[in-house]
Design an enzyme around this catalytic site. Sequence first.
Site, PDB file in Angstrom:
ATOM      1  CG  PHE A 152      -1.870  -1.185   1.239  1.00  0.00           C
ATOM      2  CD1 PHE A 152      -3.034  -1.185   0.483  1.00  0.00           C
ATOM      3  CD2 PHE A 152      -1.560  -2.315   1.984  1.00  0.00           C
ATOM      4  CE1 PHE A 152      -3.885  -2.279   0.470  1.00  0.00           C
ATOM      5  CE2 PHE A 152      -2.403  -3.420   1.982  1.00  0.00           C
ATOM      6  CZ  PHE A 152      -3.568  -3.407   1.231  1.00  0.00           C
ATOM      7  CE  LYS A 204      -2.288  -1.659  -4.268  1.00  0.00           C
ATOM      8  NZ  LYS A 204      -1.766  -0.515  -3.546  1.00  0.00           N
ATOM      9  CB  ALA A 252     -10.458  19.938  -6.046  1.00  0.00           C
ATOM     10  CB  CYS A 260      -1.028   2.561  -8.532  1.00  0.00           C
ATOM     11  SG  CYS A 260       0.543   1.758  -8.171  1.00  0.00           S
TER      12      CYS A 260
HETATM   13  P1  NAD Z   1       8.414  -1.060 -11.458  1.00  0.00           P
HETATM   14  O1  NAD Z   1       8.192  -1.116 -12.916  1.00  0.00           O
HETATM   15  O2  NAD Z   1       8.977   0.153 -10.837  1.00  0.00           O
HETATM   16  O3  NAD Z   1       9.330  -2.280 -10.996  1.00  0.00           O
HETATM   17  C1  NAD Z   1       9.165  -3.606 -11.441  1.00  0.00           C
HETATM   18  C2  NAD Z   1      10.529  -4.216 -11.647  1.00  0.00           C
HETATM   19  O4  NAD Z   1      10.362  -5.602 -11.985  1.00  0.00           O
HETATM   20  C3  NAD Z   1      11.336  -3.589 -12.789  1.00  0.00           C
HETATM   21  O5  NAD Z   1      12.572  -3.123 -12.289  1.00  0.00           O
HETATM   22  C4  NAD Z   1      11.504  -4.713 -13.786  1.00  0.00           C
HETATM   23  O6  NAD Z   1      12.755  -4.669 -14.454  1.00  0.00           O
HETATM   24  C5  NAD Z   1      11.407  -5.938 -12.881  1.00  0.00           C
HETATM   25  N1  NAD Z   1      11.075  -7.200 -13.585  1.00  0.00           N
HETATM   26  C6  NAD Z   1      10.151  -7.391 -14.550  1.00  0.00           C
HETATM   27  N2  NAD Z   1      10.167  -8.688 -14.935  1.00  0.00           N
HETATM   28  C7  NAD Z   1      11.098  -9.308 -14.191  1.00  0.00           C
HETATM   29  C8  NAD Z   1      11.582 -10.648 -14.141  1.00  0.00           C
HETATM   30  N3  NAD Z   1      11.091 -11.591 -14.937  1.00  0.00           N
HETATM   31  N4  NAD Z   1      12.588 -10.919 -13.264  1.00  0.00           N
HETATM   32  C9  NAD Z   1      13.096  -9.970 -12.462  1.00  0.00           C
HETATM   33  N5  NAD Z   1      12.676  -8.686 -12.463  1.00  0.00           N
HETATM   34  C10 NAD Z   1      11.689  -8.368 -13.321  1.00  0.00           C
HETATM   35  O7  NAD Z   1       6.981  -1.404 -10.815  1.00  0.00           O
HETATM   36  P2  NAD Z   1       6.472  -0.976  -9.354  1.00  0.00           P
HETATM   37  O8  NAD Z   1       5.937   0.396  -9.408  1.00  0.00           O
HETATM   38  O9  NAD Z   1       7.500  -1.351  -8.365  1.00  0.00           O
HETATM   39  O10 NAD Z   1       5.212  -1.950  -9.209  1.00  0.00           O
HETATM   40  C11 NAD Z   1       5.350  -3.336  -9.000  1.00  0.00           C
HETATM   41  C12 NAD Z   1       4.018  -3.897  -8.561  1.00  0.00           C
HETATM   42  O11 NAD Z   1       3.620  -3.304  -7.321  1.00  0.00           O
HETATM   43  C13 NAD Z   1       2.867  -3.610  -9.536  1.00  0.00           C
HETATM   44  O12 NAD Z   1       1.977  -4.693  -9.497  1.00  0.00           O
HETATM   45  C14 NAD Z   1       2.207  -2.391  -8.927  1.00  0.00           C
HETATM   46  O13 NAD Z   1       0.862  -2.281  -9.287  1.00  0.00           O
HETATM   47  C15 NAD Z   1       2.351  -2.671  -7.450  1.00  0.00           C
HETATM   48  N6  NAD Z   1       2.336  -1.477  -6.587  1.00  0.00           N
HETATM   49  C16 NAD Z   1       2.986  -0.349  -6.971  1.00  0.00           C
HETATM   50  C17 NAD Z   1       3.001   0.757  -6.123  1.00  0.00           C
HETATM   51  C18 NAD Z   1       3.689   2.026  -6.546  1.00  0.00           C
HETATM   52  O14 NAD Z   1       3.398   3.062  -5.933  1.00  0.00           O
HETATM   53  N7  NAD Z   1       4.559   2.011  -7.533  1.00  0.00           N
HETATM   54  C19 NAD Z   1       2.368   0.695  -4.882  1.00  0.00           C
HETATM   55  C20 NAD Z   1       1.735  -0.485  -4.502  1.00  0.00           C
HETATM   56  C21 NAD Z   1       1.730  -1.580  -5.368  1.00  0.00           C
END
Ligand code: NAD
Length: 437
Positions: A152, A204, A252, A260
């Site tokens: 989160f 989520k 606003a 996300c």
């Molecule tokens: P991101 O794109 O910043 O990071 C994901 C990473 O995964 C990248 O560095 C990518 O190179 C790596 N990756 C992809 N395929 C891979 C593989 N096969 N092996 C190893 N590494 C691999 O994404 P993020 O923002 O960190 O989001 C990740 C997840 O978390 C998503 O599902 C997102 O919805 C969720 N999420 C994000 C946030 C946010 O604020 N960014 C908050 C909560 C949840």
Amino acid sequence: MDISIIGSGYVGLVTGACFADVGHNVICIDNDSRKMETLQAGRVPIYEPGLEEIIHRNVSAHRLRFSGSIREGVDNSQIIFIAVPTPQQPNGDVDLSFIEKVSREIAGVLTSYRVIVDKSTVPVKTGERVAESIKRYNRHGAKFDVVSNPEFLREGCAVGDLMHPDRIVIGAQSEYALDLMKKVYEPFMVPILVTDINSAELIKHAANSFLALKISYINVISAICEASGADVEKVADGIGMDRRIGRQFLNAGIGYGGSCFPKDVAAFITIAEQVGVPFNLLKEVQQINAGQKERFLKLIRETLWVLREKKIAVWGLTFKPDTDDIRFSVAIDLVADMLREGAHVMAYDPKGMEKAREVKAIAEARFAASALEATEGAEALVIATEWSDFANVNLALVKERMTTPIVFDGRNLFNPETMGQLGFHYHSIGRASVAPP
Ligand code: NAD
């Protein structure tokens, strides 16, 4: 505990660093070799307040390291977190190919019991698919459990959110896996909500969609305020002081963006449809959100008459302050729209310019070295992201530099009265426009 995190992006890297900081041994893994080289060289590929310091501290203490190898992570950890992307497909479905690939890769190198934790945001029932996939590709027949542990954190304050979360949600069906997960989170001393896997996954999407809805609710109210001469800030205060509602997410503006909310709302609509429940309320949220940016553009157009050849300064490119993340940023969309209409855009963002320079849709934009410099000769200033840095700029100097001192504040950063007194024509969201006395 020995932990690995597969996917070292905004979620995985911050999670890994914070886990290490409370004493766990962590390997952050990524298949992006450039990212891994950067981290191994002691540099941090993303901007998140406080992150660099935590990473350096824990690398020096040998509690945190980086690797490109899933095998290395699986061999050396009891618990493996998955934090890879789950982007939106054109039809609104979630692209689960990253999760599926990582599940297969883990299965291929699994030789003894491990807990595999999904931290990515995934549709309900993904845990079941992950378990099926690992079972199918599990060459050594090793035992494992799958757990859901949605994240989160908010970008811009991710370290604080990780260290002091409101709650930890753990969806598990094995007591043994649950005990291990509780040990991971023991040092954080926060409330843990234990659920089944499906409920954890659903929490989520339900949480993010609700927050998007709350933002959209106040955005509609902002339009009503503009049409009726009320002040949306006052209305938000009045609503928000009710403890059942709360003031947060009642600001606003020109709508939510980022990696996300847009994708999670779209995903939740599709998920609901797939189980036979139409979620039209969320479709309305999508429309309100898109409409908010359009309303703002209309205001800019109506005020400036035509945008062609107008010099427009833009403050803010990231989807929110205190991050370098420009993914699905409304600010970038706005710049693209204004460029398409022939405006000359000079943009400034404290952390987002490096990434913004690579965005094709705004290739014609120019970038200034400071917020003040961006306003040189400008016929209008558009505030698209509410960085606190902007609130500290000397507005008298801004006015001096601008050719025509017209400000469109898409994030209600400034006080209208003060702006009028300073000599600006000031337009904001859900509040009356102000002209110099
Ligand atoms: P991101 O794109 O910043 O990071 C994901 C990473 O995964 C990248 O560095 C990518 O190179 C790596 N990756 C992809 N395929 C891979 C593989 N096969 N092996 C190893 N590494 C691999 O994404 P993020 O923002 O960190 O989001 C990740 C997840 O978390 C998503 O599902 C997102 O919805 C969720 N999420 C994000 C946030 C946010 O604020 N960014 C908050 C909560 C949840």
